[in-house]
Scaffold this active site. Structure first.
Site, PDB file in Angstrom:
ATOM      1  N   GLU A 479       0.836  -1.206   0.000  1.00 12.93           N
ATOM      2  CA  GLU A 479       0.000   0.000   0.000  1.00 12.93           C
ATOM      3  C   GLU A 479       0.874   1.260   0.000  1.00 12.93           C
ATOM      4  O   GLU A 479       0.598   2.217  -0.721  1.00 12.93           O
ATOM      5  CB  GLU A 479      -0.940  -0.044   1.224  1.00 12.93           C
ATOM      6  CG  GLU A 479      -1.821   1.163   1.425  1.00 12.93           C
ATOM      7  CD  GLU A 479      -2.751   1.470   0.262  1.00 12.93           C
ATOM      8  OE1 GLU A 479      -2.851   0.665  -0.679  1.00 12.93           O
ATOM      9  OE2 GLU A 479      -3.356   2.555   0.278  1.00 12.93           O
ATOM     10  N   LYS A 483       0.965   4.092  -3.030  1.00  8.46           N
ATOM     11  CA  LYS A 483       0.672   5.508  -2.785  1.00  8.46           C
ATOM     12  C   LYS A 483       1.790   6.386  -3.333  1.00  8.46           C
ATOM     13  O   LYS A 483       1.540   7.386  -3.992  1.00  8.46           O
ATOM     14  CB  LYS A 483       0.526   5.698  -1.274  1.00  8.46           C
ATOM     15  CG  LYS A 483      -0.566   6.603  -0.848  1.00  8.46           C
ATOM     16  CD  LYS A 483      -1.889   5.974  -0.586  1.00  8.46           C
ATOM     17  CE  LYS A 483      -2.442   5.170  -1.707  1.00  8.46           C
ATOM     18  NZ  LYS A 483      -3.706   4.549  -1.440  1.00  8.46           N
TER      19      LYS A 483
HETATM   20  O1  M6R Z   1     -13.061   2.237  -5.696  1.00  7.56           O
HETATM   21  P1  M6R Z   1     -12.178   1.052  -5.483  1.00  7.56           P
HETATM   22  O2  M6R Z   1     -11.797   0.852  -4.056  1.00  7.56           O
HETATM   23  O3  M6R Z   1     -12.760  -0.223  -6.053  1.00  7.56           O
HETATM   24  O4  M6R Z   1     -10.870   1.380  -6.295  1.00  7.56           O
HETATM   25  C1  M6R Z   1      -9.859   0.436  -6.477  1.00  7.56           C
HETATM   26  C2  M6R Z   1      -8.587   1.089  -6.981  1.00  7.56           C
HETATM   27  O5  M6R Z   1      -8.804   1.664  -8.236  1.00  7.56           O
HETATM   28  C3  M6R Z   1      -8.068   2.164  -6.026  1.00  7.56           C
HETATM   29  O6  M6R Z   1      -7.851   1.663  -4.749  1.00  7.56           O
HETATM   30  C4  M6R Z   1      -6.759   2.783  -6.543  1.00  7.56           C
HETATM   31  O7  M6R Z   1      -5.738   1.843  -6.552  1.00  7.56           O
HETATM   32  C5  M6R Z   1      -6.421   4.012  -5.690  1.00  7.56           C
HETATM   33  N1  M6R Z   1      -6.181   5.136  -6.522  1.00  7.56           N
HETATM   34  C6  M6R Z   1      -5.260   3.795  -4.790  1.00  7.56           C
HETATM   35  O8  M6R Z   1      -4.953   4.924  -4.038  1.00  7.56           O
END
Ligand code: M6R
Length: 605
Positions: A479, A483
C-alpha cells in the site's frame, strides 16, 4: 471514469452544474463542459481543470442543464472531444460515460449519410442518431430507445433537448443516480455531489432509462416498462465534502482517519460478548461452522485491504482465506464453491474489474457480500448484501481513509467470524478493547508524525524505492509503494521482506532508500535479517516501528507509531507511508489530488 452532473429545477443551472462538476472532478479531469437550456441549448467546454473552464464560462442562463468532466478513452484530450456533444441542428446535447464498442461502425454510418462529426469520440454518435430519430417524428424517449438498441458497450448517458422540459438518462455499466429535491432534481455519477441539495436518491440499474423533470421522475426498462425504484437515504457523513483549511483533499482525508474509523466501528463492537456485529454480514451459524473458505476480491488499495483481511480471517477464525486481484479473477475461470464466503471490497463500488468478478461468482451460484463505501453504488447493489465502511466521501484519487475503514470493517468481520468459531471470549474482548483505542492512537500519531521530511529527502534523491514488510505488514508495504508511485511518480517495488534476497536485493546501491514496516509482531526478528542484508549493501533504512521498540537502533530514519496488538498494526503503520507519499508529491510539485493518467473510480475493465 468521467463524471456527469445534471440539474432540472428553477435555480440557475450553470452555477449548480459547475459546483457539481467540481465535486466530481476526481473522476476525471482532463476536460469538462456544460450545456444549459434557455430556449436554445447553449454549451461551453474546454480542456484543463474545471476551475479553468468555469472561469472562462460565458453567462449561460437557464434552469436545466447537464455537465461532464472527462477522463479520455476514445480520442485525445482536446476541446472537440470534451463533452457535451451537440447535434448539428443544435437540438440534442449529450454527456456520456463509458465506452461504445461499435462506435467505429456507427461513426462510418453517420459519415456515409452526410452527418458531419465534430470529435474523435465514441460518445458523439448519440446526439446525431437521437436528432435523426426526432427528425423522423419520434418522441425523445422513443428516439433514445431506438439508439440504445443500436449501440454496444457501456453508458451512463444524459440527454438534454431543445424542445422538451426534461432530461433523459440511461445506464448500462456506468453509474447514474437521481437526487430528488423539492421541485428540483439532480443527476450525478456519485451520490456525494448531490448531498448538499438532498438526502434522497434513486440509483439507476443497468438497462434502465429515466425521464427526469423538475417535479418528478419515472424510471423504466429500456423497453419502456415502468419500474418502481427504491428511494435510498444518504447519511449526513456524505455532506462532508468541503476541503476546509486543508491544501489538499488527500491531507484532509489522512487527518480524517481517526474520526472515520470511529464511525466504522461505533455501535458494532459488543464488549460483553467479546465480539462484533456487522448487520449486513450475519451468516447462519450452521453455514459458518461449515465454511470451506473465504475469498476476498479488490483492486489497488482495496486489494491490499483484502490481503490484510485474508490474514485476519485465517488467524482469528481459522478458515482458509485467499485474496484475489479482481482484474485477474475471471481470466482464470475460477472454481466457485457456493458454500464459500465471497467478499468484494471497493471504495467507489463502481470498479469494473471488481463488479465483473462479483457477477462471475454469482453466475456460478454463490453469493457475494460487498464491503463498500459509496451508498447505492453498483457493487453494493449487485451484491445486495454486505456492509458499508462509512468513510464518507473520499475525493483524493489516492485512497487513504477508505483503506483504513476497509481494514476496520474486515477486522470487525474477522472478529465476528472468529468468535462464532474458535476464538475465545477473552481474546475477543482484548481485540475489541484494542480496536476502541485505535482512533485516539491515529490522532496522536498524526499530531506528531515523526521525521517524514527526512524520509522524503532521502527518497527524492533516489531512482526507486523498495518497501518491505512481513506477515500482516507485507500488504502495508504494498500500500505504501502504491501511494508513493501513484502521486509522486517514483518507481516503487513492494516485497515480502523475506523474499527480497531472492531478487530485489540486486537493486540495492549505496544510499538506496528502503522503507521497512516492522512492528513488534512476532515475525519482526526475521524482518531484521532483511534489514541487515540491505544495510550491508549500503541501503538506508526508513524504519516504521512501534514506539519504544529497540528495533529503532537499526533504522537510519525511524518513524515510531503508537503500539497495539500485532494484527491491528496496519491501521497505524500505514499512516507514515501515506504522509511520505503526500509530502514527496508536494515537493515534486505534482497535483496531489489528481495524479496524471488516473481516475478515482475505474469503470472500464
Ligand atoms: O473504488 P475502489 O476501491 O474499487 O478502487 C480500487 C482502486 O482503483 C483504487 O484503490 C486505486 O488503486 C487508488 N487510486 C489507490 O490509491
Amino acid at each position: 471514469m468521467c463524471g456527469i452532473f445534471g440539474y432540472i429545477g428553477k435555480k440557475s443551472a450553470s452555477d449548480l452544474l459547475v459546483k457539481g462538476l467540481l465535486r466530481l472532478e476526481y473522476r476525471g479531469y482532463d476536460s469538462s463542459g456544460i450545456v444549459v437550456k434557455n430556449g436554445q441549448l447553449q454549451s461551453y467546454k474546454d480542456t484543463g481543470k474545471i476551475s479553468e473552464m468555469a472561469s472562462a464560462l460565458p453567462r449561460l442562463k437557464g434552469s436545466m442543464g447537464i455537465a461532464h468532466t472527462r477522463w479520455a478513452t476514445h480520442g485525445g484530450v482536446t476541446k472537440e472531444n470534451a463533452h457535451p456533444h451537440v447535434s448539428n441542428d443544435g437540438k440534442v446535447a449529450i454527456v456520456h460515460n463509458g465506452i461504445l464498442q461499435n462506435s467505429n461502425l456507427l461513426r462510418k454510418r453517420l459519415t456515409k449519410i452526410g452527418v458531419e462529426l465534430n470529435s474523435e469520440t465514441d460518445s458523439e454518435i448519440f446526439c446525431h442518431f437521437i436528432a435523426m430519430e426526432l427528425d423522423q417524428g419520434k418522441e425523445p424517449l422513443e428516439a433514445l430507445q431506438s439508439v440504445l438498441s443500436m449501440v454496444r458497450g457501456t453508458w451512463g448517458l444524459c440527454v438534454l433537448f431543445e424542445d422538451y422540459d426534461y432530461v433523459l438518462c440511461a445506464r448500462n455499466g456506468s453509474p447514474l443516480i437521481i437526487g430528488r429535491g423539492k421541485e428540483e432534481m439532480f443527476v450525478s455519477s456519485d451520490p456525494h455531489a448531490i448531498r448538499e441539495h438532498t438526502d434522497q436518491l434513486v440509483a439507476l440499474e443497468d438497462g434502465q432509462i429515466a425521464k427526469v423533470s423538475a417535479r418528478d421522475f419515472q424510471v423504466m426498462q429500456t423497453d419502456g416498462q415502468e419500474v418502481e425504484s427504491m428511494l435510498l437515504h444518504l447519511e449526513e457523513e456524505w455532506s462532508e465534502s468541503e476541503i476546509g483549511d486543508y491544501p489538499h483533499f488527500m491531507l484532509k482525508e489522512i487527518h480524517e482517519q481517526s474520526e472515520s474509523l470511529q464511525h466504522c466501528i461505533s455501535g458494532r463492537l459488543r464488549h460483553a460478548e467479546g465480539t462484533s456485529v456487522l448487520g449486513g454480514l450475519q451468516i447462519q451459524p450452521q453455514n459458518l461452522a461449515q465454511l470451506p473458505h473465504v475469498r476476498l476480491i479488490g483492486c489497488g488499495t482495496a486489494l491490499h485491504a483484502a490481503q490484510i483481511g485474508q490474514i485476519l480471517i485465517e488467524q482469528w477464525a481459522r478458515v482458509p482465506a485467499v485474496s484475489h486481484v479482481a482484474s485477474e479473477f475471471n481470466a482464470n475461470d475460477p472454481v466457485i464453491n457456493p458454500n464459500a464466503l465471497h467478499l468484494a471490497i471497493s471504495q467507489s463500488g463502481e470498479t469494473a474489474d471488481t463488479l465483473s468478478a462479483v457477477k462471475e461468482i454469482q453466475r456460478k451460484g454463490a453469493d457475494v457480500y460487498g464491503i463498500v463505501n459509496v451508498v447505492g453504488s453498483s457493487i453494493a447493489r449487485q451484491c445486495g448484501k454486505g456492509v458499508y465502511i462509512h468513510s464518507g466521501p473520499e475525493q483524493s484519487v489516492a485512497s487513504t481513509k477508505a483503506f483504513t475503514n476497509m481494514v476496520g470493517a474486515l477486522t470487525l468481520f474477522s472478529l465476528q467470524l472468529g468468535r462464532s468459531r474458535h476464538l475465545s471470549k477473552t481474546k475477543g474482548k482484548m481485540i475489541g478493547r484494542e480496536m476502541r483505542k485505535l482512533p485516539d492512537k491515529i490522532r496522536t500519531y498524526l499530531e506528531n508524525p515523526g521525521p517524514i521530511n527526512a524520509a522524503v529527502e532521502l527518497i527524492l534523491k533516489a531512482k526507486s524505492v523498495l518497501f518491505l514488510g512481513r506477515g500482516i505488514s507485507s500488504p502495508v508495504a504494498s500500500e505504501g509503494a502504491l501511494k508513493l508511485m501513484e502521486i509522486a511518480y517514483i518507481p516503487c517495488l513492494a516485497y515480502p521482506a523475506g523474499e527480497m534476497k531472492h531478487g530485489p536485493i540486486a537493486l540495492i546501491e549505496e544510499n538506496s532508500p528502503i522503507v521497512v514496516i516492522a512492528p513488534d509482531d512476532g515475525v519482526q526478528e526475521r524482518t531484521l535479517n532483511a534489514i541487515h542484508e540491505c544495510k550491508a549493501r549500503g541501503a538506508k533504512i526508513i524504519l516504521i516501528h512501534e514506539e519504544g521498540d529497540p528495533i529503532s537502533e537499526v533504522g537510519d530514519i525511524c518513524i515510531p507509531v503508537p503500539s497495539t496488538i500485532p494484527m491491528l498494526t496496519p491501521l497505524l503503520t500505514v499512516l507514515p507511508t501515506q504522509l511520505i507519499a503526500y509530502h514527496a508529491a508536494l515537493e515534486l510539485g505534482n497535483d496531489v489530488d489528481r495524479p496524471r493518467n488516473l481516475a478515482k473510480s475505474v469503470t472500464v475493465e
